[in-house]
Scaffold this motif. Structure first.
Motif, PDB file in Angstrom:
ATOM      1  N   GLY A  39       0.820  -1.213   0.000  1.00 13.78           N
ATOM      2  CA  GLY A  39       0.000   0.000   0.000  1.00 13.78           C
ATOM      3  C   GLY A  39       0.852   1.261   0.000  1.00 13.78           C
ATOM      4  O   GLY A  39       0.441   2.301  -0.498  1.00 13.78           O
ATOM      5  N   ILE A  79      -0.447   2.244   5.726  1.00 12.21           N
ATOM      6  CA  ILE A  79      -1.865   2.340   5.355  1.00 12.21           C
ATOM      7  C   ILE A  79      -2.610   1.047   5.713  1.00 12.21           C
ATOM      8  O   ILE A  79      -3.780   1.090   6.093  1.00 12.21           O
ATOM      9  CB  ILE A  79      -2.006   2.676   3.846  1.00 12.21           C
ATOM     10  N   GLU A  80      -1.906  -0.076   5.627  1.00  7.97           N
ATOM     11  CA  GLU A  80      -2.566  -1.357   5.921  1.00  7.97           C
ATOM     12  C   GLU A  80      -2.956  -1.479   7.389  1.00  7.97           C
ATOM     13  O   GLU A  80      -3.817  -2.284   7.738  1.00  7.97           O
ATOM     14  CB  GLU A  80      -1.659  -2.535   5.541  1.00  7.97           C
ATOM     15  N   GLU A  85      -9.754  -3.971  11.550  1.00 11.08           N
ATOM     16  CA  GLU A  85     -10.591  -4.976  10.884  1.00 11.08           C
ATOM     17  C   GLU A  85     -11.356  -4.303   9.738  1.00 11.08           C
ATOM     18  O   GLU A  85     -10.753  -3.683   8.897  1.00 11.08           O
ATOM     19  CB  GLU A  85     -11.556  -5.643  11.874  1.00 11.08           C
ATOM     20  N   GLU A  86     -12.686  -4.366   9.794  1.00 13.95           N
ATOM     21  CA  GLU A  86     -13.475  -3.771   8.713  1.00 13.95           C
ATOM     22  C   GLU A  86     -13.801  -2.301   8.968  1.00 13.95           C
ATOM     23  O   GLU A  86     -14.356  -1.633   8.105  1.00 13.95           O
ATOM     24  CB  GLU A  86     -14.785  -4.562   8.534  1.00 13.95           C
ATOM     25  N   THR A  87     -13.463  -1.822  10.165  1.00 17.03           N
ATOM     26  CA  THR A  87     -13.799  -0.433  10.493  1.00 17.03           C
ATOM     27  C   THR A  87     -12.707   0.509  10.030  1.00 17.03           C
ATOM     28  O   THR A  87     -11.578   0.462  10.517  1.00 17.03           O
ATOM     29  CB  THR A  87     -13.990  -0.280  12.021  1.00 17.03           C
ATOM     30  N   LEU A  88     -13.060   1.363   9.105  1.00 16.52           N
ATOM     31  CA  LEU A  88     -12.075   2.293   8.566  1.00 16.52           C
ATOM     32  C   LEU A  88     -11.750   3.373   9.583  1.00 16.52           C
ATOM     33  O   LEU A  88     -12.572   3.742  10.426  1.00 16.52           O
ATOM     34  CB  LEU A  88     -12.611   2.939   7.289  1.00 16.52           C
ATOM     35  N   GLN A  92      -9.804   7.699   6.503  1.00 17.27           N
ATOM     36  CA  GLN A  92     -10.171   6.874   5.336  1.00 17.27           C
ATOM     37  C   GLN A  92     -11.637   7.090   4.972  1.00 17.27           C
ATOM     38  O   GLN A  92     -11.991   7.242   3.798  1.00 17.27           O
ATOM     39  CB  GLN A  92      -9.927   5.393   5.639  1.00 17.27           C
ATOM     40  N   LEU A  96     -13.250   8.708   1.503  1.00 14.72           N
ATOM     41  CA  LEU A  96     -14.332   8.078   0.736  1.00 14.72           C
ATOM     42  C   LEU A  96     -15.513   9.036   0.582  1.00 14.72           C
ATOM     43  O   LEU A  96     -16.089   9.160  -0.499  1.00 14.72           O
ATOM     44  CB  LEU A  96     -14.802   6.799   1.432  1.00 14.72           C
ATOM     45  N   ALA A  98     -15.544  12.266   0.601  1.00 17.05           N
ATOM     46  CA  ALA A  98     -15.237  13.371  -0.316  1.00 17.05           C
ATOM     47  C   ALA A  98     -14.830  12.851  -1.699  1.00 17.05           C
ATOM     48  O   ALA A  98     -14.590  13.647  -2.605  1.00 17.05           O
ATOM     49  CB  ALA A  98     -14.117  14.226   0.273  1.00 17.05           C
ATOM     50  N   GLN A  99     -14.745  11.510  -1.842  1.00 15.83           N
ATOM     51  CA  GLN A  99     -14.242  10.922  -3.098  1.00 15.83           C
ATOM     52  C   GLN A  99     -12.953  11.643  -3.504  1.00 15.83           C
ATOM     53  O   GLN A  99     -12.818  12.159  -4.625  1.00 15.83           O
ATOM     54  CB  GLN A  99     -15.302  11.019  -4.196  1.00 15.83           C
ATOM     55  N   THR A 107      -3.094   8.095  -2.832  1.00 13.35           N
ATOM     56  CA  THR A 107      -4.025   8.122  -1.712  1.00 13.35           C
ATOM     57  C   THR A 107      -3.442   7.593  -0.389  1.00 13.35           C
ATOM     58  O   THR A 107      -3.624   8.228   0.653  1.00 13.35           O
ATOM     59  CB  THR A 107      -5.316   7.366  -2.082  1.00 13.35           C
ATOM     60  N   PRO A 108      -2.739   6.441  -0.387  1.00 10.42           N
ATOM     61  CA  PRO A 108      -2.200   5.977   0.889  1.00 10.42           C
ATOM     62  C   PRO A 108      -1.264   7.002   1.556  1.00 10.42           C
ATOM     63  O   PRO A 108      -1.379   7.258   2.755  1.00 10.42           O
ATOM     64  CB  PRO A 108      -1.442   4.701   0.509  1.00 10.42           C
ATOM     65  N   MET A 110      -1.159  10.267   1.067  1.00  5.86           N
ATOM     66  CA  MET A 110      -1.971  11.419   1.486  1.00  5.86           C
ATOM     67  C   MET A 110      -2.681  11.101   2.798  1.00  5.86           C
ATOM     68  O   MET A 110      -2.734  11.919   3.718  1.00  5.86           O
ATOM     69  CB  MET A 110      -3.034  11.723   0.428  1.00  5.86           C
ATOM     70  N   THR A 111      -3.244   9.899   2.855  1.00  2.00           N
ATOM     71  CA  THR A 111      -4.018   9.492   4.024  1.00  2.00           C
ATOM     72  C   THR A 111      -3.147   9.475   5.275  1.00  2.00           C
ATOM     73  O   THR A 111      -3.537   9.983   6.334  1.00  2.00           O
ATOM     74  CB  THR A 111      -4.629   8.091   3.768  1.00  2.00           C
TER      75      THR A 111
END
Lengths: 159, 700
Positions: A39, A79-80, A85-88, A92, A96, A98-99, A107-108, A110-111
């Motif tokens: 990532g 980023i990983e 788990e599934e909760t961003l 992140q 999403l 703001a697309q 993106t990784p 930037m994030t």
């Protein structure tokens, strides 16, 4: 010349990793090649684009110009390791909402930078966001959306 | 290679449909259509072994869409999924989209990544509508009712008169594939009834982007992967004369050194080892031409040969001679780099006499042909797959990296990744062409433009013909000897031609004391869509009553490209003494036909504004004595967070027209709008890009 190899111990995304790698190798290469954490991206190899940004002890570093030895005995977050788990992570989620991407390649990085920024400044102004993010390049030109996403994320994290 | 040749422009009404059929395939209903007109070379391929469907409804009820062009950030995957979900009445989450895999998708017909939606979108929509009707007919046959009594909803066929009677579409897929076609084309859903298309749904790839899960070429890790570095000639040089490569093989980590004619590649267990060993190889090369950029524009002009004359109307020479006023000027734009953040990469995997290449490209079929040639294999034994692509912008056509990776993988019999460095990316690829454009304009006594004569050097014909109804109109396109390798760059030559045309019109308007928008509107009788966006931009901005303060200017420009029309107004702050420009606000009014995803369209337009500001303000490839000087992001400065202006977008949806690529029309209008704003602010007319501080300062 092969360097003497003594293991480097890094906490990567909360897991301790013992790595028998050359100490001068870049953190980016070790993350991507040895640990399969792809990532984190290569963009320029010179710390000029931010695509390789990971957090070292909570501070953003350009992994492409950071020798892996700098991370010895320290904690790296990529980023990983951001989502649980599934909760961003709220950043992140905000990206999403703001697309704030097109091709997604930057993106990784930037994030991760945005996460560190909000940790340091929970309510960054627009200028502070531009300053903090200024080392990151997005050729697709989604800067305005990323700024919006960071404002959104700051709101989310206040709550 | 000349610019402007590679990319077939999809017509405003989309390509003509020539054949459609269902393929009986195992596991469901496949709708195949032949997208390209019989005259194109691709339709032969489409009829042969390469034929593939556009859409499949599986027995598990999942819908798969197949498209030849990869996702490069233009939002194609999401928009195709929306169109298929809409026509098939299934949730968006039931649709998978396979793009850019030569083994699974129809051939690309030479279309551009940026306007792929205009060519592929209507076909996927029609294929989905055909599948919907076939599924309904299959259900009707089973229930012994007429097809009109069945509708599809949420992935099921439902009996209208009794909603308790329904079947999942997956259960009907096999029967639907056996349905006899009706004599007419399927009925498309009217856009006014859209529930999934036409809506700002989030990108289907979004989650994989924000989690880092998206796999780009260099992220794929097959068993036994090795990393390669290839010896590169001097920037503009060519042939290898000799090399001492043997010592490299004994370097730590090196697996093999491959020497094949023009190719010397080091393959190692780690990328650094390959790079280090490659650096140590002494090689001598035939030096390339010692070209320098100082006399670029004179050289282009001097080497020009007339290539084509476009849309001649009337007698330009006579009209110029008879005109009351004549205005002539010359415009210049430099070479540009594409500079995607993901550099070119190819991962080649030999598999039982076949070669599978994952490649960061926008042209998988072109890469397949090149890899097959390089390996001496039939194309059927080469598969090229596009994983996620980290930006392309016209720059990821060239198959060189794919072919080299494949040769190395074949030599070693194991998977090889060849990924370019940033420096290679900025120096080894082809560039967007530099251009010189001469304009002569004659104005009649009634202040109408009576003659427009334009000579375009080196950047090709795209966008060269003005959208205006000039009574006498001539455009001559000249091919030139380019000192640098050149090829497609987002919009091809259209941004350069628009810069010349729109700055010149602004100049003419100011000389005549006319309002620049009013002057354009007087000549837009033949371009009603463009006229409409010009009016809506002026209205939204409040153009008529504008009063920019000192040091601030507003500039207007408009363009038509790839079926989209855009009008742009830029507010620019000019520091006269430093020459520094700050673009504060950009307004874009745009018509791109049917807008499949308004938020994606806005995203693409915002991005076009930012990329446009890059070549407006700073970008230029510099070179001297055969060496490229702009070798990193420090010297080739693309836009940053500081450059992103406020962007206001007025989208004019035209649902009766197929969707059009939205990423270039505004891109074309940015540079002239900013240059015209500089004139508005300080009275300085700039005719050469980029509008660097030095140019702003030193202009008369």
């Amino acid at each position: 010349m092969a360097e003497s190899i003594e293991p480097i111990i890094i906490s990567v995304n909360g897991t301790e990793r013992r790595l028998a790698v050359e100490r001068s190798r870049s953190l980016l290469s070790v993350l991507r090649i040895e640990l399969g954490l792809t990532g984190t991206k290569y963009g320029c190899g010179a710390g000029q684009c931010g695509a390789c940004t990971a957090l070292l002890e909570g501070r953003p570093v350009r992994a492409c110009v950071t020798p892996v030895s700098h991370a010895d005995g320290r904690a790296v977050l990529t980023i990983e390791g951001l989502a649980e788990e599934e909760t961003l992570h709220p950043v992140q989620e905000a990206f999403l909402e703001a697309q704030a991407f097109q091709c997604g390649y930057c993106t990784p990085g930037m994030t991760m930078e945005a996460v560190a920024l909000i940790w340091q400044k929970p309510r960054p102004s627009e200028l502070e966001i531009r300053e903090a993010m200024s080392g990151h390049l997005c050729r697709c030109g989604t800067y305005a959306r990323i700024i919006k996403a960071i404002h959104l994320a700051a709101d989310k994290m206040q709550r | 290679m000349r610019a402007g040749r590679r990319c077939r422009e999809a017509g405003a009404d989309g390509p003509e449909l020539t054949r459609r059929e269902f393929l009986r395939a195992a596991g469901g209903l496949v709708v195949a259509v032949s997208l390209w007109p019989e005259t194109s070379a691709v339709s032969a391929a489409a009829a042969g072994e390469d034929r593939a469907g556009w859409l499949r409804v599986g027995e598990d009820g999942r819908v798969t869409v197949f498209g030849p062009i990869p996702e490069v950030g233009q939002g194609l995957r999401t928009e195709l999924a929306q169109l298929a979900a809409e026509e098939l009445r299934v949730p968006l989450s039931s649709v998978d989209v396979i793009l850019g895999d030569t083994e699974r998708v129809p051939p690309d017909g030479g279309i551009c990544a940026g306007s792929a939606i205009s060519a592929i979108g209507p076909e996927v929509r029609r294929a989905a509508a055909e599948a919907r009707e076939a599924l309904a007919a299959a259900a009707a046959a089973q229930w012994r009712v007429r097809p009109e009594q069945v509708q599809l909803s949420e992935g099921r066929a439902v009996l209208i008169s009794d909603e308790g009677t329904s079947l999942p579409i997956g259960d009907l897929a096999r029967a639907a594939a056996r349905m006899r076609r009706r004599g007419r084309a399927a009925v498309l859903t009217p856009p006014a009834e859209f529930r999934v298309a036409g809506r700002p749904v989030p990108s289907v790839d979004g989650r994989s982007y924000v989690t880092g899960a998206a796999k780009y070429t260099a992220d794929i890790r097959p068993q036994g992967l090795a990393f390669a570095k290839v010896l590169r000639p001097p920037d503009l040089g060519g042939r290898l004369l000799s090399a001492q490569a043997r010592a490299a093989a004994s370097q730590p980590g090196v697996i093999a050194v491959v020497e094949e004619e023009d190719l010397i590649g080091v393959v190692a267990s780690r990328p650094e080892a390959a790079e280090r060993a490659a650096l140590g190889i002494q090689a001598s090369w035939q030096e390339g031409p010692p070209v320098s950029g100082f006399s670029l524009y004179q050289d282009l002009r001097a080497s020009a040969e007339l290539e084509s004359e476009l849309g001649s109307r009337g007698d330009v020479e006579a009209a110029l001679a008879a005109a009351r006023h004549g205005y002539s000027a010359s415009y210049r734009t430099p070479f540009l780099a594409h500079a995607p953040i993901e550099p070119h990469a190819a991962l080649a995997m030999p598999e039982d006499g076949r070669m599978v290449v994952h490649a960061s490209t926008q042209r998988p079929f072109q890469h397949r042909a090149a890899v097959a040639r390089a390996l001496g294999l039939p194309e059927g034994r080469v598969r090229v797959v596009c994983p996620a692509v980290g930006g392309a912008f016209g720059g990821k056509d060239s198959p060189e990296v794919s072919a080299q990776a494949a040769r190395l993988a074949q030599a070693l019999g194991r998977p090889v990744l060849l990924a370019q460095s940033r420096e290679e990316e900025l120096t080894r690829n082809y560039f967007g062409p530099a251009a010189v454009i001469d304009v002569r304009c004659g104005v009649a006594p009634d202040d109408r433009i009576a003659a427009w004569d334009c000579d375009v050097f080196n950047c090709g014909s795209r966008g060269a013909l003005a959208p205006y109804a000039f009574e006498n109109h001539r455009v001559r396109v000249h091919a030139c000897k380019s000192p640098l390798p050149q090829g497609p760059w987002r919009g091809m030559g259209a941004p350069a031609s628009a810069f010349a045309r729109e700055v010149h019109l602004d100049h003419v308007a100011s000389q005549l004391g006319a309002d620049p928008i009013a002057l354009r509107l007087r000549h837009l009788d033949d371009a009603p869509r463009l006229a409409r966006v010009v009016r809506s931009a002026a209205e939204r901005y409040g153009w008529r009553d504008r009063r920019p303060p000192t040091g601030l200017g507003s500039g207007f420009a408009c363009a038509v490209d790839a079926g989209s029309s855009a009008a742009v107004i830029a507010d620019v702050e000019v520091e006269r003494t430093s020459g520094y420009l700050r673009v504060r606000r950009v307004l874009v009014a745009q018509d791109s036909g049917l807008v499949v995803n308004p938020d994606n369209m806005r995203n693409v337009i915002e991005g076009a504004v930012v990329m446009g500001l890059g070549f407006t303000l700073r970008e230029a490839v510099r070179y001297q004595q055969g060496r490229i000087l702009t070798r990193s992001f420090a010297s080739y400065a693309i836009p940053t967070f500081y450059d992103a202006p406020a962007v206001d977008i007025v989208l004019q949806s035209d649902p009766d027209r197929p969707p059009q690529g939205g990423g270039t029309a505004a891109l074309c209008a940015i540079a002239p709008a900013v240059a015209n704003a500089v004139f508005d602010a300080i009275g300085t007319r700039l005719r050469e890009l980029p509008l660097s501080p030095a140019r702003v300062r030193s202009a008369p």
